[in-house]
Enzyme design. Structure first.
Site, PDB file in Angstrom:
ATOM      1  N   ASP A   1       0.845  -1.195   0.000  1.00 12.39           N
ATOM      2  CA  ASP A   1       0.000   0.000   0.000  1.00 12.39           C
ATOM      3  C   ASP A   1       0.877   1.241   0.000  1.00 12.39           C
ATOM      4  OD1 ASP A   1      -3.080   0.814   0.605  1.00 12.39           O
ATOM      5  OD2 ASP A   1      -1.721   2.226   1.557  1.00 12.39           O
TER       6      ASP A   1
ATOM      7  N   GLU B   1       1.919   5.252  -0.152  1.00 13.18           N
ATOM      8  CA  GLU B   1       1.478   6.620   0.085  1.00 13.18           C
ATOM      9  C   GLU B   1       2.312   7.504  -0.839  1.00 13.18           C
ATOM     10  OE1 GLU B   1      -1.183   7.236   1.782  1.00 13.18           O
ATOM     11  OE2 GLU B   1      -1.294   5.143   2.461  1.00 13.18           O
TER      12      GLU B   1
ATOM     13  N   ASP C   1      -2.334   1.402  -6.984  1.00  9.17           N
ATOM     14  CA  ASP C   1      -0.920   1.254  -6.609  1.00  9.17           C
ATOM     15  C   ASP C   1      -0.078   0.695  -7.751  1.00  9.17           C
ATOM     16  OD1 ASP C   1      -0.890   1.523  -3.315  1.00  9.17           O
ATOM     17  OD2 ASP C   1      -2.749   0.690  -4.094  1.00  9.17           O
TER      18      ASP C   1
ATOM     19  N   HIS D   1      -4.628   5.808   5.873  1.00 11.88           N
ATOM     20  CA  HIS D   1      -3.654   6.432   4.974  1.00 11.88           C
ATOM     21  C   HIS D   1      -2.229   6.410   5.515  1.00 11.88           C
ATOM     22  CE1 HIS D   1      -6.923   7.586   2.380  1.00 11.88           C
ATOM     23  NE2 HIS D   1      -7.520   8.215   3.378  1.00 11.88           N
TER      24      HIS D   1
ATOM     25  N   ASP E   1      -2.236   0.460   6.739  1.00 10.22           N
ATOM     26  CA  ASP E   1      -3.180  -0.043   5.740  1.00 10.22           C
ATOM     27  C   ASP E   1      -2.834  -1.476   5.344  1.00 10.22           C
ATOM     28  OD1 ASP E   1      -4.559   2.315   5.801  1.00 10.22           O
ATOM     29  OD2 ASP E   1      -3.861   3.058   3.856  1.00 10.22           O
TER      30      ASP E   1
END
Length: 295
Positions: A108, A110, A207, A265, A270
Site C-alpha cells: 500500500d 502513500e 498502486d 492512509h 493499511d
C-alpha cells in the site's frame, strides 16, 4: 502365516520394560521409520492383515505409551513442511482452505498529494507484508520511506492525510534505490524462486496499475515483472461478501466486524488492515485469485 504376521506386531500389555520403552521391533528406536510402520501397517495394510488377529493387533499397539512414535512422526511432517517454506503447525494449516499461492505480498503506497492534485505524484512510503498462504500470518516486512525529487517539499495536506512529515522523507533513498532494495528483499525471502508462487495484494488497482508504472515511466525506470499481477482486495471482498466496499478498508472492516488497525492512509497500517481482512476471509473459506489483467 497368521502366527508370523502377528509376531511382527506383538507388543503385549506390559511386554516392554521401562528400559525398553521407546524401542521398537529389532531394537530400533520407535521414533524412526520402523516405529512409524507399526501404526502405518494397521492403517494402510488392514485389508491384507488376518481379520481374526486385527482387533488384537490394534489393541496391543494402541495400548502402548509410545510418545516417540508420535514425536518422530510429527518431526518428519515438520521437516517436510519446513522444506517447502511453511513453518506452520498442522492445526493452523487445517484452519484454512488451500490457497493458490504460497505467499501474498500486501502492498500500500502513500504518495505526494495536494488539493488540487499535484503532478506527477511520487511514492513516499513503500511497505510490503509477506503473508504466508497457509497460515495467513505475517512472516516478514519490508518498509521504507522514499525521497520525492520532483516535489521534494511535502504539502500540509499530504502530511495531514498520511501522517508523514518532512523529516521522514528527507535524506531517504530515491525510488530507484528503494526498488533495488525491494528486489534484494524478494531474493532474500525466496520469493524469486520459480517454484514459489506469490502475488501482490492491494486495496484497489491504483498502486500497481497507475502509481508505480506512472512514476517509473516518468523517471525512465523499468517495472519488475512481479509488480505486473496482483489481487485487488476490493474485488476479492465483493466476490466473497456480495457488496462493493465504497469506502475501502473502512467498509471492509465494518462488514467483517473488525477493528481498524492504526491510522487511515498510513501505508504500513493499511497493509496490516489488508492482511487482517484477508485472514478473516480465508477463515470463511474464500480462495484468493488474481484480479488484474495481463499487461
Amino acid at each position: 502365516m497368521q502366527a508370523m504376521a502377528f509376531s511382527r506386531l506383538r507388543v503385549a500389555h506390559g511386554g516392554l520394560a521401562s528400559s525398553d520403552m521407546g524401542r521398537g521391533i529389532g531394537g530400533h528406536d520407535v521414533s524412526d521409520a520402523s516405529g512409524c510402520s507399526m501404526i502405518a501397517l494397521l492403517h494402510t495394510g488392514a485389508a491384507k492383515f488376518p481379520q481374526n488377529l486385527l482387533p488384537r493387533a490394534r489393541q496391543a499397539v494402541c495400548s502402548l505409551r509410545l510418545p516417540g512414535v508420535l514425536k518422530g512422526y510429527g518431526s518428519i511432517v515438520s521437516r517436510k513442511l519446513a522444506s517447502h517454506g511453511f513453518g506452520a503447525s498442522m492445526a493452523a494449516m487445517s484452519s484454512f482452505p488451500p490457497q493458490r499461492y504460497h505467499y501474498f505480498l500486501v502492498l500500500d503506497f502513500e504518495a505526494t498529494c495536494d488539493k488540487p492534485q499535484i503532478h506527477p505524484q511520487e511514492i513516499i512510503e513503500f511497505p510490503i507484508l509477506k503473508l504466508n498462504g497457509r497460515t495467513m500470518e505475517i512472516e516478514s516486512t519490508f518498509h521504507m520511506y522514499v525521497q520525492p525529487v520532483v516535489h521534494p517539499q511535502l504539502t500540509p495536506f499530504c502530511t495531514e492525510l498520511t501522517g508523514i512529515i518532512q523529516g521522514m522523507v528527507d535524506g531517504q533513498p530515491s525510488l530507484q534505490q528503494v526498488l533495488e532494495r525491494v528486489d534484494e528483499w524478494m531474493a532474500k525471502e525466496g520469493l524469486l524462486d520459480p517454484s514459489v508462487k506469490s502475488i501482490f495484494v492491494t486495496c484497489g488497482d491504483w498502486d500497481l496499475k497507475v502509481m508505480l508504472p506512472g512514476q517509473c515511466q516518468y523517471l525512465g525506470l523499468p517495472v519488475a515483472d512481479y509488480f505486473k499481477q496482483w489481487i485487488n482486495l476490493k474485488k476479492a471482498y465483493s466476490f466473497a461478501m456480495g457488496s462493493w466496499p465504497k469506502n475501502g478498508l473502512l467498509d471492509m472492516n465494518k462488514g467483517l466486524n473488525l477493528q481498524h488497525i492504526g491510522r487511515p492512509h498510513s501505508g504500513i497500517d493499511d497493509c496490516k488492515n489488508i492482511a487482517n481482512i484477508m485472514k478473516t476471509l480465508a477463515h470463511r473459506g474464500f480462495i484468493f485469485k488474481q484480479t488484474s489483467k495481463p499487461f
